[in-house]
Design a protein around this motif. Structure first.
Motif, PDB file in Angstrom:
ATOM      1  N   VAL A 251      45.215 -26.973 -29.418  1.00  0.00           N
ATOM      2  CA  VAL A 251      46.594 -27.372 -28.357  1.00  0.00           C
ATOM      3  C   VAL A 251      47.348 -27.362 -29.859  1.00  0.00           C
ATOM      4  O   VAL A 251      47.650 -28.206 -30.390  1.00  0.00           O
ATOM      5  N   VAL A 252      48.914 -27.357 -29.582  1.00  0.00           N
ATOM      6  CA  VAL A 252      49.777 -27.452 -30.673  1.00  0.00           C
ATOM      7  C   VAL A 252      51.395 -27.382 -30.193  1.00  0.00           C
ATOM      8  O   VAL A 252      51.952 -26.957 -29.061  1.00  0.00           O
ATOM      9  N   ARG A 253      51.867 -29.131 -30.179  1.00  0.00           N
ATOM     10  CA  ARG A 253      52.800 -29.198 -30.330  1.00  0.00           C
ATOM     11  C   ARG A 253      53.829 -28.893 -30.949  1.00  0.00           C
ATOM     12  O   ARG A 253      54.549 -29.581 -31.910  1.00  0.00           O
ATOM     13  N   GLU A 254      55.125 -28.318 -30.166  1.00  0.00           N
ATOM     14  CA  GLU A 254      56.232 -27.938 -31.156  1.00  0.00           C
ATOM     15  C   GLU A 254      57.088 -28.548 -30.695  1.00  0.00           C
ATOM     16  O   GLU A 254      58.157 -28.503 -31.126  1.00  0.00           O
ATOM     17  N   GLY A 255      57.099 -29.794 -30.379  1.00  0.00           N
ATOM     18  CA  GLY A 255      58.429 -30.258 -30.043  1.00  0.00           C
ATOM     19  C   GLY A 255      58.593 -30.511 -29.005  1.00  0.00           C
ATOM     20  O   GLY A 255      59.004 -29.328 -27.949  1.00  0.00           O
ATOM     21  N   GLY A 256      59.057 -32.023 -28.319  1.00  0.00           N
ATOM     22  CA  GLY A 256      59.724 -31.814 -26.996  1.00  0.00           C
ATOM     23  C   GLY A 256      59.222 -31.941 -26.011  1.00  0.00           C
ATOM     24  O   GLY A 256      57.804 -32.401 -25.699  1.00  0.00           O
ATOM     25  N   ASN A 257      58.987 -30.369 -24.747  1.00  0.00           N
ATOM     26  CA  ASN A 257      58.105 -30.413 -23.809  1.00  0.00           C
ATOM     27  C   ASN A 257      58.196 -29.119 -24.025  1.00  0.00           C
ATOM     28  O   ASN A 257      57.241 -29.084 -22.823  1.00  0.00           O
ATOM     29  N   ARG A 258      56.964 -28.678 -25.650  1.00  0.00           N
ATOM     30  CA  ARG A 258      56.794 -27.413 -25.234  1.00  0.00           C
ATOM     31  C   ARG A 258      55.625 -27.886 -26.109  1.00  0.00           C
ATOM     32  O   ARG A 258      55.132 -28.321 -26.952  1.00  0.00           O
ATOM     33  N   LEU A 259      54.256 -26.668 -25.364  1.00  0.00           N
ATOM     34  CA  LEU A 259      53.651 -26.247 -25.685  1.00  0.00           C
ATOM     35  C   LEU A 259      52.495 -25.273 -26.215  1.00  0.00           C
ATOM     36  O   LEU A 259      53.464 -24.290 -25.609  1.00  0.00           O
ATOM     37  N   SER A 260      51.375 -24.998 -26.720  1.00  0.00           N
ATOM     38  CA  SER A 260      51.178 -23.567 -27.356  1.00  0.00           C
ATOM     39  C   SER A 260      49.877 -23.778 -27.362  1.00  0.00           C
ATOM     40  O   SER A 260      49.637 -24.600 -28.253  1.00  0.00           O
ATOM     41  N   VAL A 261      49.032 -23.628 -26.336  1.00  0.00           N
ATOM     42  CA  VAL A 261      47.555 -23.296 -26.138  1.00  0.00           C
ATOM     43  C   VAL A 261      47.024 -22.122 -26.429  1.00  0.00           C
ATOM     44  O   VAL A 261      47.009 -20.943 -25.936  1.00  0.00           O
ATOM     45  N   TYR A 262      45.754 -22.662 -27.646  1.00  0.00           N
ATOM     46  CA  TYR A 262      45.088 -21.039 -27.979  1.00  0.00           C
ATOM     47  C   TYR A 262      44.016 -20.970 -27.354  1.00  0.00           C
ATOM     48  O   TYR A 262      43.325 -22.161 -27.194  1.00  0.00           O
ATOM     49  N   GLY A 263      43.431 -20.137 -27.359  1.00  0.00           N
ATOM     50  CA  GLY A 263      42.016 -19.857 -26.899  1.00  0.00           C
ATOM     51  C   GLY A 263      42.088 -19.877 -25.470  1.00  0.00           C
ATOM     52  O   GLY A 263      40.331 -19.826 -24.827  1.00  0.00           O
ATOM     53  N   SER A 264      43.267 -20.317 -24.199  1.00  0.00           N
ATOM     54  CA  SER A 264      42.827 -20.739 -23.153  1.00  0.00           C
ATOM     55  C   SER A 264      43.691 -18.861 -22.651  1.00  0.00           C
ATOM     56  O   SER A 264      44.119 -18.624 -22.477  1.00  0.00           O
ATOM     57  N   THR A 265      43.851 -19.687 -21.103  1.00  0.00           N
ATOM     58  CA  THR A 265      44.709 -18.379 -19.654  1.00  0.00           C
ATOM     59  C   THR A 265      45.305 -19.246 -19.758  1.00  0.00           C
ATOM     60  O   THR A 265      45.341 -20.564 -19.488  1.00  0.00           O
ATOM     61  N   CYS A 266      46.548 -18.245 -18.448  1.00  0.00           N
ATOM     62  CA  CYS A 266      47.063 -19.377 -17.664  1.00  0.00           C
ATOM     63  C   CYS A 266      46.990 -19.937 -16.312  1.00  0.00           C
ATOM     64  O   CYS A 266      47.490 -20.711 -15.976  1.00  0.00           O
ATOM     65  N   ALA A 267      46.032 -19.354 -16.504  1.00  0.00           N
ATOM     66  CA  ALA A 267      45.224 -19.992 -14.751  1.00  0.00           C
ATOM     67  C   ALA A 267      44.599 -21.040 -14.994  1.00  0.00           C
ATOM     68  O   ALA A 267      44.449 -21.676 -14.913  1.00  0.00           O
ATOM     69  N   ALA A 268      44.093 -21.108 -16.362  1.00  0.00           N
ATOM     70  CA  ALA A 268      43.250 -22.131 -16.280  1.00  0.00           C
ATOM     71  C   ALA A 268      44.488 -23.138 -16.872  1.00  0.00           C
ATOM     72  O   ALA A 268      43.821 -24.216 -16.333  1.00  0.00           O
ATOM     73  N   VAL A 269      45.247 -23.332 -17.860  1.00  0.00           N
ATOM     74  CA  VAL A 269      46.498 -24.320 -18.426  1.00  0.00           C
ATOM     75  C   VAL A 269      46.743 -24.998 -16.687  1.00  0.00           C
ATOM     76  O   VAL A 269      47.264 -25.794 -16.212  1.00  0.00           O
ATOM     77  N   GLY A 270      47.150 -23.025 -15.430  1.00  0.00           N
ATOM     78  CA  GLY A 270      47.865 -24.255 -14.525  1.00  0.00           C
ATOM     79  C   GLY A 270      46.644 -24.683 -13.695  1.00  0.00           C
ATOM     80  O   GLY A 270      48.042 -26.050 -12.566  1.00  0.00           O
ATOM     81  N   GLU A 271      45.591 -24.725 -13.796  1.00  0.00           N
ATOM     82  CA  GLU A 271      44.527 -24.975 -12.820  1.00  0.00           C
ATOM     83  C   GLU A 271      44.860 -26.932 -13.477  1.00  0.00           C
ATOM     84  O   GLU A 271      44.853 -27.680 -12.520  1.00  0.00           O
ATOM     85  N   THR A 272      44.589 -26.835 -14.550  1.00  0.00           N
ATOM     86  CA  THR A 272      44.613 -28.125 -15.161  1.00  0.00           C
ATOM     87  C   THR A 272      45.838 -29.309 -14.796  1.00  0.00           C
ATOM     88  O   THR A 272      45.750 -30.413 -14.494  1.00  0.00           O
ATOM     89  N   ALA A 273      46.803 -28.560 -15.215  1.00  0.00           N
ATOM     90  CA  ALA A 273      48.073 -29.043 -14.965  1.00  0.00           C
ATOM     91  C   ALA A 273      47.986 -29.332 -13.080  1.00  0.00           C
ATOM     92  O   ALA A 273      49.219 -31.134 -12.075  1.00  0.00           O
ATOM     93  N   TYR A 274      47.936 -28.739 -12.225  1.00  0.00           N
ATOM     94  CA  TYR A 274      47.784 -28.065 -10.694  1.00  0.00           C
ATOM     95  C   TYR A 274      47.304 -29.559 -10.603  1.00  0.00           C
ATOM     96  O   TYR A 274      47.748 -30.390  -9.202  1.00  0.00           O
ATOM     97  N   ARG A 275      45.852 -30.192 -10.513  1.00  0.00           N
ATOM     98  CA  ARG A 275      44.770 -30.554 -10.916  1.00  0.00           C
ATOM     99  C   ARG A 275      45.287 -32.470 -10.843  1.00  0.00           C
ATOM    100  O   ARG A 275      45.103 -33.124  -9.821  1.00  0.00           O
ATOM    101  N   HIS A 276      46.186 -32.367 -11.865  1.00  0.00           N
ATOM    102  CA  HIS A 276      46.796 -34.100 -12.764  1.00  0.00           C
ATOM    103  C   HIS A 276      48.221 -33.848 -11.727  1.00  0.00           C
ATOM    104  O   HIS A 276      48.590 -34.553 -12.419  1.00  0.00           O
ATOM    105  N   GLY A 277      48.290 -33.013 -11.090  1.00  0.00           N
ATOM    106  CA  GLY A 277      50.034 -33.252 -10.863  1.00  0.00           C
ATOM    107  C   GLY A 277      51.257 -33.428 -11.841  1.00  0.00           C
ATOM    108  O   GLY A 277      52.247 -33.916 -11.229  1.00  0.00           O
ATOM    109  N   ILE A 278      50.508 -32.790 -12.525  1.00  0.00           N
ATOM    110  CA  ILE A 278      51.481 -32.500 -13.781  1.00  0.00           C
ATOM    111  C   ILE A 278      52.886 -30.873 -13.505  1.00  0.00           C
ATOM    112  O   ILE A 278      52.959 -30.298 -13.048  1.00  0.00           O
ATOM    113  N   LEU A 279      53.882 -31.692 -13.722  1.00  0.00           N
ATOM    114  CA  LEU A 279      54.877 -30.078 -13.271  1.00  0.00           C
ATOM    115  C   LEU A 279      55.250 -29.387 -14.801  1.00  0.00           C
ATOM    116  O   LEU A 279      55.087 -29.875 -15.600  1.00  0.00           O
ATOM    117  N   VAL A 280      55.540 -28.324 -13.777  1.00  0.00           N
ATOM    118  CA  VAL A 280      55.511 -26.989 -15.279  1.00  0.00           C
ATOM    119  C   VAL A 280      57.431 -26.226 -15.221  1.00  0.00           C
ATOM    120  O   VAL A 280      56.965 -25.681 -14.076  1.00  0.00           O
TER     121      VAL A 280
END
Length: 687
Positions: A251-280
């Motif tokens: 996980v690379v923090r690009e600054g501000g509210n941007r992230l780049s996630v290497y080695g994962s998928t949109c589905a996995a990242v979206g599920e993690t955000a959904y489970r913890h109630g994080i707005l994307v």
């Protein structure tokens, strides 16, 4: 179609060759990128293909090597580095001069200027153009002859994102009409985004030859781009889950509210955000740094709640074959500024592949291009421009999330969102080879800049002042006074000016080689030499007449009619005077063409009276030298008939002129320079 076979450069001192046994093909209807880091041998490979550098191997352009093509500029359009034109020449004048050299109508210059968007700058000097405008002019020069093949070295180097989008759109349009495009680049993301085929060079050797889709999958690193106001919390949760499940996720923090996630998928990242109630706000698959906006050639402006990108982006490792290569593939920063309709290329209907559907030119004229080549199974492809992704939330289904952009090779050709720039119309009339082509080129070259006019004006002023001073001092023969030639000077100012103008004629070709594909390389053609000698002769003749006329007029104004009288033997003196100036001009042309320098050409002119004249005088004054007395009588006896208009008298006068020390030395110098030039020309043509 380009076929490069066994390209190998000459070995260097204790170093391997810059290019070693490189072979590849660039097919018609496709954009081929030659990829490699600095020093990988990309430019050397192009120079070997274009026969600008000695080496082994051969390259075929539609089945013929370049030296076997009658009109190379009409088959291959080349752009290597900056446009090698005179800084004082105008944009339109430069293109019209190249039109004369290529044998195409002069109106072609206005056509390509309109296409590349330089109509408003056609009267600007080449030295005032910016980097982007210089690239546009270089592409216009490459398109002048309506070539089938374009060979471009780093065409987008130093350009802004908008100029780069325009350039890639032009190249895509050329390929869509059946042409062949070969470009070099050091950016793998640019290669995957703009090319259909990627040929990778590493240390002068061929590393890979892949389609753009295979290249993006195997040599670029996929990632998931995320934008969320809770970037720090989501990054910590993704890292924690990766450690728990023992998965390799970065996980690379690009600054501000941007992230780049290497080695994962949109589905996995979206599920993690959904489970913890994080707005994307954004969740998209990307390849390398090619987001949906980047793939479409768009740049996005940061939102008010979004901090600018930080140098942390440069720390992202781009892995090739499982190994990190951060030092070889830098990641560029994103440009600021929103994309509008004005930023997009000019509207143009999509040109489908040659599968029975008409191309853009066929739809407009009903006829195929004269130089189109249809290769079965390799039709042109279009460059799709998807809309930027709208903000998405984690509550949306995973299937509705944005996917990775398609490479150029896999995009549909019938996309209605594809808009390609217009190309200049094909040349319908191709004139046959004409001996006037080099002459028209030389006339436009000489008249396109003010160097020749300034030199001639300076010669007239210096000659008039010298004549006035000589008349005031006295002790100068009348015929020498009229041409401002004191005994203390080896040559009069007019002769030095004629030699300088002749040297400039070839010296400018090597300093600003407009006819060459690369700097320092000027084609040695006898037609070009003949045109330069003819124009130099006409210039010397005009300069000889103007100099004598100005000197006589100034002497009359200052000292009266006595010093302005014309000598009785003015005919023979005029012949000697004109012969001297024409000979100096020719010596300047030949010496500058032989030694590739204006200074060397002028030095050869000065060396005639300084070095050769004393030598000739010493030889002619020897006791064993016989005179040519009675030459006119013996000439009349040999010819057995009298020439019309007293031609034998003029021939005898020319013989007497050559027999003089200056005439003999000048003739000897011209003969030696011409022989040396022809010898070097013959050697350069031996392969």
């Amino acid at each position: 179609m380009i076929q490069a076979i066994g390209l190998t450069s000459e070995t260097r001192k204790q170093l391997p060759p810059a290019v070693d046994d490189v072979s590849f093909e660039a097919r018609a209807g496709r954009v081929t990128a030659l990829l490699g880091a600095a020093g990988a041998g990309k430019t050397t490979a192009l120079r070997l293909m274009l026969e600008l550098q000695r080496g082994r191997g051969i390259t075929y352009f539609r089945g013929r090597p370049l030296h076997r093509i009658a009109h190379p500029s009409r088959e291959v359009g080349v752009l290597l580095g900056d446009v090698p034109g005179h800084p004082a020449r105008t944009v339109r004048g430069h293109l019209r001069m190249l039109c004369a050299a290529a044998g195409v109508p002069a109106r072609r210059a206005d056509e390509v200027l309109e296409v590349v968007g330089l109509v408003s700058l056609r009267d600007e000097r080449l030295g005032t153009l910016s980097r982007g405008m210089d690239r546009r002019l270089g592409l216009a020069c490459a398109l002048l002859g309506d070539p089938h093949t374009l060979v471009l070295d780093e065409p987008a180097d130093g350009l802004s994102s908008r100029e780069g989008r325009w350039l890639h759109g032009m190249l895509r349009a050329h390929a869509a009409q059946g042409g062949t495009v070969l470009l070099t680049t050091a950016d793998p993301k640019e290669a995957a985004r703009t090319a259909d085929q990627v040929v990778t060079l590493e240390q002068g050797r061929l590393a890979a030859d892949q389609d753009a889709a295979d290249f993006s999958r195997t040599r670029l690193r996929p990632r998931v781009a995320v934008r969320t106001p809770h970037a720090s919390r989501l990054a910590a949760l993704l890292a924690k889950e990766a450690r728990t499940t023992r998965r390799s996720v970065e996980v690379v923090r690009e600054g501000g509210n941007r992230l780049s996630v290497y080695g994962s998928t949109c589905a996995a990242v979206g599920e993690t955000a959904y489970r913890h109630g994080i707005l994307v706000h954004q969740l998209a698959d990307e390849i390398g740094d090619m987001g949906s906006a980047a793939a479409a050639g768009l740049s996005t402006e940061p939102r008010a709640d979004e901090a600018p990108l930080t140098p942390v982006r440069e720390a992202i490792a781009v892995r090739e074959h499982g190994r990190a290569a951060t030092s070889q593939v830098p990641v560029p920063m994103r440009h600021k500024g929103s994309a509008t309709a004005d930023d997009l290329p000019a509207p143009r209907e999509a040109s489908p592949a040659p599968d029975g559907k008409p191309t853009t030119h066929q739809a407009a004229t009903g006829e195929p291009r004269q130089d189109d080549e249809v290769t079965e199974g390799y039709g042109p492809s279009s460059q799709a421009a998807p809309h930027p992704n709208a903000p998405q939330s984690a509550t949306q289904p995973a299937d509705s999330q944005a996917t990775a952009p398609q490479p150029a090779a896999s995009r549909p050709a019938d996309s209605t969102t594809d808009r390609l720039p217009d190309l200049p119309p094909p040349i319908s009339v191709r004139p046959a080879p004409s001996p006037l082509r080099p002459l028209r080129y030389e006339l436009r070259r000489a008249a396109g800049v003010g160097t020749g006019f300034l030199t001639a004006g300076a010669v007239l002023v210096v000659s008039a002042l010298t004549a006035v001073l000589l008349a005031r001092v006295g002790h100068t023969p009348h015929h020498r006074l009229l041409v401002a030639w004191p005994r203390e000077l080896p040559l009069p100012p007019a002769a030095l000016g004629a030699g300088l103008l002749g040297a400039i004629a070839f010296g400018e070709e090597f300093r600003h080689p407009a006819l060459a594909a690369d700097r320092g390389t000027v084609p040695r053609r006898l037609g070009l030499l003949a045109a330069k000698l003819l124009v130099a002769s006409a210039t010397a003749l005009v300069l000889a007449v103007l100099t004598v006329g100005c000197d006589i007029e100034v002497l009359y104004l200052v000292y009266g009619r006595e010093l302005a009288e014309v000598p009785a033997d003015w005919l023979s003196l005029s012949a000697s005077w004109i012969g001297l100036l024409v000979g100096c001009a020719w010596a300047g042309v030949l010496a500058a063409g032989l030694f590739r320098s204006t200074t060397a050409g002028l030095a050869a002119v000065v060396a005639v009276p300084v070095l050769l004249v004393p030598l000739v005088q010493k030889v002619m004054e020897g006791p064993s030298v016989r005179t040519a007395a009675g030459f006119p009588l013996r000439l009349r006896e040999v010819l057995l008939s009298q020439w019309p208009f007293g031609g034998e008298r003029y021939l005898a006068a020319a013989a007497r002129l050559i027999a003089q020390p200056v005439g003999g030395a000048l003739t000897l110098s011209l003969a030696a320079l011409l022989a040396a030039y022809l010898l070097t020309t013959a050697r350069s043509r031996v392969r």
